[in-house]
Write an enzyme that holds these catalytic residues in place. Structure first.
Site, PDB file in Angstrom:
ATOM      1  CG  ASN A  11      -1.751   1.286   1.441  1.00 29.37           C
ATOM      2  OD1 ASN A  11      -1.782   2.076   0.374  1.00 29.37           O
ATOM      3  ND2 ASN A  11      -2.106   1.349   2.675  1.00 29.37           N
ATOM      4  CD1 TRP A  12       3.181   1.101  -3.127  1.00 28.85           C
ATOM      5  CD2 TRP A  12       3.157   2.357  -4.962  1.00 28.85           C
ATOM      6  NE1 TRP A  12       3.806   0.550  -4.412  1.00 28.85           N
ATOM      7  CE2 TRP A  12       3.654   1.312  -5.217  1.00 28.85           C
ATOM      8  CE3 TRP A  12       2.934   3.439  -5.999  1.00 28.85           C
ATOM      9  CZ2 TRP A  12       4.164   0.886  -6.732  1.00 28.85           C
ATOM     10  CZ3 TRP A  12       3.343   3.281  -7.268  1.00 28.85           C
ATOM     11  CH2 TRP A  12       3.976   2.008  -7.600  1.00 28.85           C
ATOM     12  CB  SER A 219       5.820  -1.692  11.601  1.00 28.64           C
ATOM     13  OG  SER A 219       5.400  -0.578  12.153  1.00 28.64           O
ATOM     14  N   GLY A 240       3.110  -0.997   4.233  1.00 29.03           N
ATOM     15  CA  GLY A 240       2.970   0.384   3.995  1.00 29.03           C
ATOM     16  C   GLY A 240       4.524   0.718   3.490  1.00 29.03           C
ATOM     17  N   GLY A 241       4.961   1.728   4.451  1.00 34.06           N
ATOM     18  CA  GLY A 241       6.510   2.187   4.284  1.00 34.06           C
ATOM     19  C   GLY A 241       7.599   1.318   3.606  1.00 34.06           C
TER      20      GLY A 241
HETATM   21  P1  13P Z   1       3.442   0.277   7.727  1.00 33.37           P
HETATM   22  O1  13P Z   1       3.905  -0.678   7.074  1.00 33.37           O
HETATM   23  O2  13P Z   1       4.342   1.592   7.132  1.00 33.37           O
HETATM   24  O3  13P Z   1       3.563   0.430   9.012  1.00 33.37           O
HETATM   25  O4  13P Z   1       1.959   0.684   7.287  1.00 33.37           O
HETATM   26  C1  13P Z   1       1.097  -0.384   7.343  1.00 33.37           C
HETATM   27  C2  13P Z   1      -0.095  -0.095   6.341  1.00 33.37           C
HETATM   28  O5  13P Z   1      -1.026   0.942   6.978  1.00 33.37           O
HETATM   29  C3  13P Z   1      -0.488  -0.671   5.332  1.00 33.37           C
HETATM   30  O6  13P Z   1      -1.723  -0.295   4.877  1.00 33.37           O
END
Ligand code: 13P
Length: 261
Positions: A11-12, A219, A240-241
């Site tokens: 998820n960008w 994370s 995410g990140g």
């Molecule tokens: P992170 O991996 O940056 O914690 O984000 C998780 C997220 O919200 C994916 O949808």
């Protein structure tokens, strides 16, 4: 028992314009190719912003990449006077296979509640998109209600009232673990994913529960992914990140290699 193919989703969020998207998708596909990634053992899906979708779709098509495409949201409506909203019909036309629904950032910043998440899930089903329904508790809810109450409630609310329950994916993302570097332990993630599956089974039957992929998100990195996927209750990750770095995300998709270590 159905064999659930692991689902590795990036998820960008609101990152990368359509030109930057080309570079990331190319690097990701090449890295996976270099490592002989077998997509039948782990599906890899990117969820770019709306403005990147056409570009990424064209690239995937032209290069015959095996990556799949998803959107980050859709409207509950099919067309009409809904300025700024995006119809599931448009996403289907772009060959999007998946759509995120009810991400905690949508629930938090756009006041999306369970009934809207349910309506968006219905819209995804109408347009042949597989919804990736995001659920998860805040730190406060964790303290007052425990870990699984909120995600189970949100899951059942999203799945209620559909004439036919088409394939869907659930992503358990504890809000306190998103972008914070604070990770749920593999055991905590597995326990909540198992509770979600049990609730789906009680409400919609063993067949649906058995076929449904339930992901962990929050994370996730290449260094910790194997721990989550070691459990039979966790069928993938929503990242995410770390999905903004092609090598890191490729390392996550190749989690089976870490399991073998
Ligand atoms: P992170 O991996 O940056 O914690 O984000 C998780 C997220 O919200 C994916 O949808």
């Amino acid at each position: 028992m159905t064999k659930r193919i692991p689902f590795i989703a990036g998820n960008w969020k609101m990152n990368l314009d359509h030109q930057q998207a080309i570079a990331l998708v190319q690097k990701l596909a090449w890295s996976l190719k270099d490592h002989n990634h077998d997509y039948s053992t782990a599906e890899v899906v990117v969820f770019p912003p709306f403005t990147d979708l056409r570009t990424v779709q064209t690239l995937i098509d032209a290069e015959k990449f095996e990556l799949k495409l998803g959107a980050q949201d859709l409207s509950a409506h099919d067309s009409g006077a809904y300025t700024g909203d995006i119809s599931g019909a448009f996403l289907a036309k772009l060959d999007a296979n998946f759509v995120l629904i009810g991400h905690s950032e949508r629930r938090q910043y756009h006041s999306e509640d369970d009934s809207l998440v349910q309506a968006k899930t219905a819209a995804a089903f109408r347009h042949g998109l597989t919804p990736v329904i995001c659920v998860g508790e805040t730190l406060e809810e964790l303290e007052t209600e425990g870990a699984s109450a909120v995600p189970v409630r949100q899951t059942l609310a999203a799945l209620a009232g559909h004439e036919v329950l088409l394939p869907f994916v659930i992503a358990y993302e504890p809000v306190w673990a998103i972008g914070t570097g604070k990770v749920a332990t593999a055991e905590e993630a597995a326990t909540v994913c198992r509770k979600i599956r049990e609730a789906i089974e009680a409400e919609h039957g063993a067949g649906v529960a058995d076929a449904t992929r339930i992901l962990y998100g929050g994370s996730v990195k290449a260094a910790n992914v194997a721990g989550f996927l070691n459990s039979a209750d966790v069928d993938g990750v929503l990242v995410g990140g770390a999905s903004l770095d092609a090598e890191e995300f490729s390392g996550i998709a190749r989690f089976q290699k870490h399991l073998a270590l």
